[in-house]
Motif scaffolding. Sequence first.
Motif, short mmCIF file in Angstrom:
data_model
loop_
_atom_site.label_atom_id
_atom_site.label_comp_id
_atom_site.label_asym_id
_atom_site.label_seq_id
_atom_site.Cartn_x
_atom_site.Cartn_y
_atom_site.Cartn_z
N LEU A 95 61.88 1.82 18.43
CA LEU A 95 62.06 0.40 18.67
C LEU A 95 61.03 -0.13 19.65
N LEU A 96 60.83 0.58 20.76
CA LEU A 96 59.88 0.09 21.77
C LEU A 96 58.45 0.15 21.26
N SER A 97 58.12 1.14 20.45
CA SER A 97 56.78 1.19 19.85
C SER A 97 56.57 0.01 18.92
N TRP A 98 57.58 -0.28 18.10
CA TRP A 98 57.51 -1.40 17.16
C TRP A 98 57.37 -2.73 17.91
N LEU A 99 58.18 -2.91 18.94
CA LEU A 99 58.13 -4.17 19.69
C LEU A 99 56.79 -4.35 20.41
N ALA A 100 56.26 -3.27 20.97
CA ALA A 100 54.99 -3.37 21.69
C ALA A 100 53.87 -3.81 20.76
N ALA A 101 53.81 -3.22 19.57
CA ALA A 101 52.74 -3.57 18.64
C ALA A 101 52.96 -4.95 18.02
N ARG A 102 54.16 -5.18 17.51
CA ARG A 102 54.42 -6.43 16.80
C ARG A 102 54.36 -7.65 17.74
N SER A 103 54.84 -7.49 18.98
CA SER A 103 54.83 -8.64 19.90
C SER A 103 53.42 -9.06 20.25
N ALA A 104 52.46 -8.17 20.10
CA ALA A 104 51.05 -8.48 20.36
C ALA A 104 50.31 -8.84 19.08
N GLY A 105 51.05 -9.02 17.98
CA GLY A 105 50.42 -9.37 16.71
C GLY A 105 49.75 -8.19 16.03
N GLY A 106 50.14 -6.97 16.41
CA GLY A 106 49.49 -5.78 15.88
C GLY A 106 50.21 -5.17 14.70
N ARG A 107 49.65 -4.06 14.24
CA ARG A 107 50.18 -3.32 13.11
C ARG A 107 50.93 -2.10 13.63
N ILE A 108 51.75 -1.51 12.76
CA ILE A 108 52.37 -0.23 13.10
C ILE A 108 52.40 0.63 11.84
N VAL A 109 52.04 1.89 12.01
CA VAL A 109 51.94 2.81 10.88
C VAL A 109 52.95 3.93 11.07
N LEU A 110 53.24 4.61 9.96
CA LEU A 110 54.24 5.68 9.97
C LEU A 110 53.59 7.00 9.59
N ARG A 111 53.76 7.99 10.45
CA ARG A 111 53.29 9.35 10.16
C ARG A 111 54.46 10.31 10.29
N LEU A 112 54.70 11.07 9.26
CA LEU A 112 55.76 12.07 9.28
C LEU A 112 55.15 13.41 9.69
N GLU A 113 55.53 13.88 10.88
CA GLU A 113 54.90 15.07 11.44
C GLU A 113 55.65 16.31 10.94
#
Length: 304
Positions: free
Chosen positions: A26-44
């Motif tokens: 959630l915090l990763s998503w909010l940090a990126a999206r609130s700045a108008g950024g993208r977020i990607v998904l990697r399954l480790e």
Amino acid sequence: MGEGICGRFAPSPSGRMHMGNLWSCLLSWLAARSAGGRIVLRLEDLDPERCRPEYCGQVMRDLEWLGLEWDGEPVYQSRRTGASERAFRTLEEKGLVYPCFCTRAERLAASAPHRSDGEAVYTGRCAQLAPARREELMAVRRPAWRVRVPQETVRVHDLIQGEYSQQLKRECGDFILRRSDGVYAYQLAVVVDDAWMGVTEVVRGSDLLSSTPRQLWLQRQLGLPHPVYGHVPLLLAPDGRRLAKRDRDLELGRLQREYTAPELVGALAYAANLIDRPQAITPQELLPLFSWEKLPREDLVWRL
């Protein structure tokens, strides 16, 4: 893969996600999206003993249920071993890689200090092996492969934890790049894949803060860009233990039977100091409320 801020989800599909995983996501998503950024998904999913294909699908369904969408196609780390292999060869050509034949018992028996994460600092004993002895051992034992770190202090400016530094040789030691079973280690794979995916901002748990200096050092050796890092405090069980998948602590399957997605998001947002009381709320509604300055610095005991 694009310009501007790019954050990421990087879950390990080794079981059902728990609240600690969702907190970081959630915090990763909010940090990126609130700045108008993208977020990607990697399954480790590098570890074949722990990671299963069915868990990959479950991770994605859980993120979608919470309203945490991502950009582009998910990346499976297990399908990118060729990139880790090329990075490994680059370090090998620089004379930084050597085989390690130590068993776990031998590593634990060595008189070495321990890092902040509890692991013993490797003494470097296999780096000193004579070539003839190394050949003898290669014939009877499959080695792990370590990278030789210098007597260098690496400093990190963390967006949440502030200034952090580590003397690599003394506090980290020569660390593993490839396990004896051939699986590439987290430290190498994460550096290679963050760069390839264009990740500029890494938000993750504070238990990984001590990994950051060696990742910055690897990025430098491989000529890769440096993301910025924000290490969020951990969520703890009521008895003070870290939440863990193996203990099924507050795992999402159980919580979904008792709470709606907005209720869980609201509980996490309240813990993050983004709202002043627990209430049902969506990730989208939290976007204008996100601020790095509001986030707590210390670990939190989690209670719904």
